[in-house]
Write an enzyme that holds these catalytic residues in place. Structure first.
Site, PDB file in Angstrom:
ATOM      1  N   LYS A 242      31.843  14.133 -15.564  1.00  0.00           N
ATOM      2  CA  LYS A 242      32.997  14.050 -14.693  1.00  0.00           C
ATOM      3  C   LYS A 242      34.197  13.425 -15.397  1.00  0.00           C
ATOM      4  O   LYS A 242      35.319  13.608 -14.971  1.00  0.00           O
ATOM      5  CB  LYS A 242      32.640  13.186 -13.462  1.00  0.00           C
ATOM      6  CG  LYS A 242      31.535  13.737 -12.617  1.00  0.00           C
ATOM      7  CD  LYS A 242      31.172  12.677 -11.560  1.00  0.00           C
ATOM      8  CE  LYS A 242      29.871  13.031 -10.898  1.00  0.00           C
ATOM      9  NZ  LYS A 242      29.444  11.943  -9.994  1.00  0.00           N
ATOM     10  N   GLY A 243      33.931  12.640 -16.438  1.00  0.00           N
ATOM     11  CA  GLY A 243      34.963  11.798 -17.044  1.00  0.00           C
ATOM     12  C   GLY A 243      36.229  12.514 -17.475  1.00  0.00           C
ATOM     13  O   GLY A 243      37.300  11.921 -17.524  1.00  0.00           O
TER      14      GLY A 243
ATOM     15  N   GLU B 285      37.005  16.414 -23.742  1.00  0.00           N
ATOM     16  CA  GLU B 285      36.120  15.281 -23.444  1.00  0.00           C
ATOM     17  C   GLU B 285      36.934  14.039 -23.128  1.00  0.00           C
ATOM     18  O   GLU B 285      38.060  13.888 -23.594  1.00  0.00           O
ATOM     19  CB  GLU B 285      35.251  14.980 -24.678  1.00  0.00           C
ATOM     20  CG  GLU B 285      33.800  15.358 -24.548  1.00  0.00           C
ATOM     21  CD  GLU B 285      32.990  14.447 -23.633  1.00  0.00           C
ATOM     22  OE1 GLU B 285      33.534  13.810 -22.698  1.00  0.00           O
ATOM     23  OE2 GLU B 285      31.780  14.387 -23.855  1.00  0.00           O
ATOM     24  N   ASP B 286      36.320  13.130 -22.380  1.00  0.00           N
ATOM     25  CA  ASP B 286      36.978  11.862 -22.104  1.00  0.00           C
ATOM     26  C   ASP B 286      36.849  10.898 -23.283  1.00  0.00           C
ATOM     27  O   ASP B 286      37.835  10.326 -23.737  1.00  0.00           O
ATOM     28  CB  ASP B 286      36.432  11.218 -20.820  1.00  0.00           C
ATOM     29  CG  ASP B 286      34.897  11.081 -20.805  1.00  0.00           C
ATOM     30  OD1 ASP B 286      34.226  11.584 -21.730  1.00  0.00           O
ATOM     31  OD2 ASP B 286      34.380  10.460 -19.858  1.00  0.00           O
TER      32      ASP B 286
ATOM     33  N   ASP C 275      31.542   8.367 -28.066  1.00  0.00           N
ATOM     34  CA  ASP C 275      31.019   7.042 -28.378  1.00  0.00           C
ATOM     35  C   ASP C 275      30.032   7.200 -29.549  1.00  0.00           C
ATOM     36  O   ASP C 275      30.456   7.271 -30.696  1.00  0.00           O
ATOM     37  CB  ASP C 275      30.361   6.514 -27.095  1.00  0.00           C
ATOM     38  CG  ASP C 275      29.924   5.068 -27.163  1.00  0.00           C
ATOM     39  OD1 ASP C 275      30.581   4.295 -27.850  1.00  0.00           O
ATOM     40  OD2 ASP C 275      28.920   4.716 -26.525  1.00  0.00           O
TER      41      ASP C 275
ATOM     42  N   LYS D 214      35.556   6.146 -30.190  1.00  0.00           N
ATOM     43  CA  LYS D 214      35.166   4.817 -30.692  1.00  0.00           C
ATOM     44  C   LYS D 214      34.465   5.041 -32.027  1.00  0.00           C
ATOM     45  O   LYS D 214      33.236   5.133 -32.076  1.00  0.00           O
ATOM     46  CB  LYS D 214      34.148   4.167 -29.739  1.00  0.00           C
ATOM     47  CG  LYS D 214      34.677   3.693 -28.417  1.00  0.00           C
ATOM     48  CD  LYS D 214      33.525   3.011 -27.674  1.00  0.00           C
ATOM     49  CE  LYS D 214      33.799   2.802 -26.220  1.00  0.00           C
ATOM     50  NZ  LYS D 214      32.587   2.366 -25.469  1.00  0.00           N
TER      51      LYS D 214
ATOM     52  N   PHE E 233      33.774  -1.535 -23.723  1.00  0.00           N
ATOM     53  CA  PHE E 233      33.497  -0.602 -22.637  1.00  0.00           C
ATOM     54  C   PHE E 233      34.741  -0.461 -21.776  1.00  0.00           C
ATOM     55  O   PHE E 233      35.246  -1.429 -21.228  1.00  0.00           O
ATOM     56  CB  PHE E 233      32.293  -1.046 -21.792  1.00  0.00           C
ATOM     57  CG  PHE E 233      31.789   0.067 -20.926  1.00  0.00           C
ATOM     58  CD1 PHE E 233      30.964   1.052 -21.451  1.00  0.00           C
ATOM     59  CD2 PHE E 233      32.185   0.174 -19.602  1.00  0.00           C
ATOM     60  CE1 PHE E 233      30.539   2.123 -20.673  1.00  0.00           C
ATOM     61  CE2 PHE E 233      31.763   1.237 -18.816  1.00  0.00           C
ATOM     62  CZ  PHE E 233      30.936   2.211 -19.357  1.00  0.00           C
ATOM     63  N   VAL E 234      35.254   0.758 -21.712  1.00  0.00           N
ATOM     64  CA  VAL E 234      36.521   0.990 -21.006  1.00  0.00           C
ATOM     65  C   VAL E 234      36.314   1.837 -19.753  1.00  0.00           C
ATOM     66  O   VAL E 234      35.374   2.638 -19.672  1.00  0.00           O
ATOM     67  CB  VAL E 234      37.566   1.661 -21.932  1.00  0.00           C
ATOM     68  CG1 VAL E 234      37.984   0.708 -23.044  1.00  0.00           C
ATOM     69  CG2 VAL E 234      37.060   2.979 -22.513  1.00  0.00           C
TER      70      VAL E 234
ATOM     71  N   ASP F 154      34.285   5.981 -15.881  1.00  0.00           N
ATOM     72  CA  ASP F 154      33.700   5.150 -14.835  1.00  0.00           C
ATOM     73  C   ASP F 154      32.742   4.102 -15.378  1.00  0.00           C
ATOM     74  O   ASP F 154      32.289   4.163 -16.519  1.00  0.00           O
ATOM     75  CB  ASP F 154      32.890   6.025 -13.874  1.00  0.00           C
ATOM     76  CG  ASP F 154      31.555   6.485 -14.490  1.00  0.00           C
ATOM     77  OD1 ASP F 154      31.588   7.036 -15.607  1.00  0.00           O
ATOM     78  OD2 ASP F 154      30.499   6.248 -13.878  1.00  0.00           O
TER      79      ASP F 154
ATOM     80  N   ARG G  78      37.255   5.221 -11.766  1.00  0.00           N
ATOM     81  CA  ARG G  78      37.835   6.444 -12.351  1.00  0.00           C
ATOM     82  C   ARG G  78      39.302   6.610 -11.978  1.00  0.00           C
ATOM     83  O   ARG G  78      40.070   7.225 -12.702  1.00  0.00           O
ATOM     84  CB  ARG G  78      37.088   7.695 -11.847  1.00  0.00           C
ATOM     85  CG  ARG G  78      35.643   7.794 -12.300  1.00  0.00           C
ATOM     86  CD  ARG G  78      35.113   9.184 -11.978  1.00  0.00           C
ATOM     87  NE  ARG G  78      33.655   9.274 -12.015  1.00  0.00           N
ATOM     88  CZ  ARG G  78      32.934   9.466 -13.130  1.00  0.00           C
ATOM     89  NH1 ARG G  78      33.519   9.575 -14.296  1.00  0.00           N
ATOM     90  NH2 ARG G  78      31.618   9.535 -13.065  1.00  0.00           N
TER      91      ARG G  78
HETATM   92  P1  IMP Z   1      27.971   9.350 -26.481  1.00  0.00           P
HETATM   93  O1  IMP Z   1      26.877  10.350 -26.279  1.00  0.00           O
HETATM   94  O2  IMP Z   1      27.428   8.013 -26.880  1.00  0.00           O
HETATM   95  O3  IMP Z   1      29.073   9.812 -27.389  1.00  0.00           O
HETATM   96  O4  IMP Z   1      28.548   9.059 -25.038  1.00  0.00           O
HETATM   97  C1  IMP Z   1      29.528   9.815 -24.459  1.00  0.00           C
HETATM   98  C2  IMP Z   1      29.581   9.562 -22.969  1.00  0.00           C
HETATM   99  O5  IMP Z   1      29.236   8.217 -22.635  1.00  0.00           O
HETATM  100  C3  IMP Z   1      31.000   9.734 -22.477  1.00  0.00           C
HETATM  101  O6  IMP Z   1      31.260  11.071 -22.150  1.00  0.00           O
HETATM  102  C4  IMP Z   1      31.041   8.788 -21.294  1.00  0.00           C
HETATM  103  O7  IMP Z   1      30.565   9.429 -20.151  1.00  0.00           O
HETATM  104  C5  IMP Z   1      30.115   7.666 -21.678  1.00  0.00           C
HETATM  105  N1  IMP Z   1      30.827   6.514 -22.274  1.00  0.00           N
HETATM  106  C6  IMP Z   1      30.792   6.098 -23.552  1.00  0.00           C
HETATM  107  N2  IMP Z   1      31.568   5.019 -23.745  1.00  0.00           N
HETATM  108  C7  IMP Z   1      32.124   4.755 -22.542  1.00  0.00           C
HETATM  109  C8  IMP Z   1      33.047   3.736 -22.100  1.00  0.00           C
HETATM  110  O8  IMP Z   1      33.547   2.874 -22.841  1.00  0.00           O
HETATM  111  N3  IMP Z   1      33.386   3.817 -20.787  1.00  0.00           N
HETATM  112  C9  IMP Z   1      32.902   4.755 -19.922  1.00  0.00           C
HETATM  113  N4  IMP Z   1      32.045   5.707 -20.296  1.00  0.00           N
HETATM  114  C10 IMP Z   1      31.653   5.703 -21.597  1.00  0.00           C
HETATM  115 MG    MG Z   2      31.893  12.143 -20.542  1.00  0.00          MG
END
Ligand code: IMP
Ligand code: MG
Length: 183
Positions: free
Chosen positions: A45-46, A101-102, A105, A133, A154-155, A161, A167
């Site tokens: 949803k982000g 993408e939002d 990470d 990040k 963590f943002v 969210d 959100r």
């Molecule tokens: P990844 O698989 O670790 O790259 O995670 C990506 C997903 O984790 C993003 O699409 C977000 O939904 C969530 N996420 C990662 N970091 C944050 C954050 O700082 N705030 C909120 N959601 C996050």
């Molecule tokens: Mg996401």
């Protein structure tokens, strides 16, 4: 001050900076995809607010579609387990696909998604993320468009969210650690 913004330690990216940067990305993407009509794929949803603003910053013809994949649930740590909760409506074979993408990470979620989309035979496949990040990256990914590189915090806000809340904040804020350490 309302209850939501009381949980924010610091505004990392203001509404004005978000707006400015998204318009820059819109101009760049419009130039890069001139004469093509990319299929923008929003990762729910982000990504919903970013997509809504990015699409209005584009001057080129394009389509939008949505995909939902499993995220962290209530935790702030990546489980590494990715599931498709909602698939695309349209076929992307032969299309110029831009994933919106939002945040990236660890990169686990997106690398899974990219492999999945690649197997469907798009003409091209690029990634546009509002936030990245880099310090947290576990899987190397080529990201074509990055709105902002941010520190390992963590943002929330602007679509992002924690446990489905925050959100709607119009900026990107750092969540107070005591909020997610509560449970
Ligand atoms: P990844 O698989 O670790 O790259 O995670 C990506 C997903 O984790 C993003 O699409 C977000 O939904 C969530 N996420 C990662 N970091 C944050 C954050 O700082 N705030 C909120 N959601 C996050
Ligand atoms: Mg996401």
């Amino acid at each position: 001050m309302d209850a939501l913004s009381n949980d924010v330690a610091e505004v990392l990216i203001s509404q004005e900076r978000l707006c400015e940067r998204i318009h820059e990305l819109g101009r760049q993407i419009s130039a890069d995809y001139a004469e093509r009509a990319p299929a923008l794929i929003c990762v729910l949803k982000g990504g919903y607010l970013f997509l809504a603003d990015l699409t209005r910053a584009l001057s080129i013809r394009h389509s939008v579609d949505f995909m939902a994949i499993s995220s962290y649930g209530r935790s702030t740590q990546s489980s590494g387990v990715v599931r498709i909760l909602k698939d695309l409506d349209a076929d992307i074979s032969g299309k110029d696909v831009l994933v919106v993408e939002d945040i990236i990470d660890t990169g686990r979620t997106l690398s899974y998604l990219i492999e999945n989309l690649r197997s469907r035979g798009p003409n091209s496949l690029r990634i546009c993320t509002l936030l990245s990040k880099p310090a947290r990256r576990e899987i190397e990914l080529h990201v074509d468009y990055v709105g902002f590189e941010i520190p390992d915090e963590f943002v929330v806000g602007y679509g992002l969210d924690f446990a489905e809340a925050y959100r709607n904040l119009p900026y990107i804020g750092i969540l107070k650690p005591e909020v997610y350490q509560r449970d």
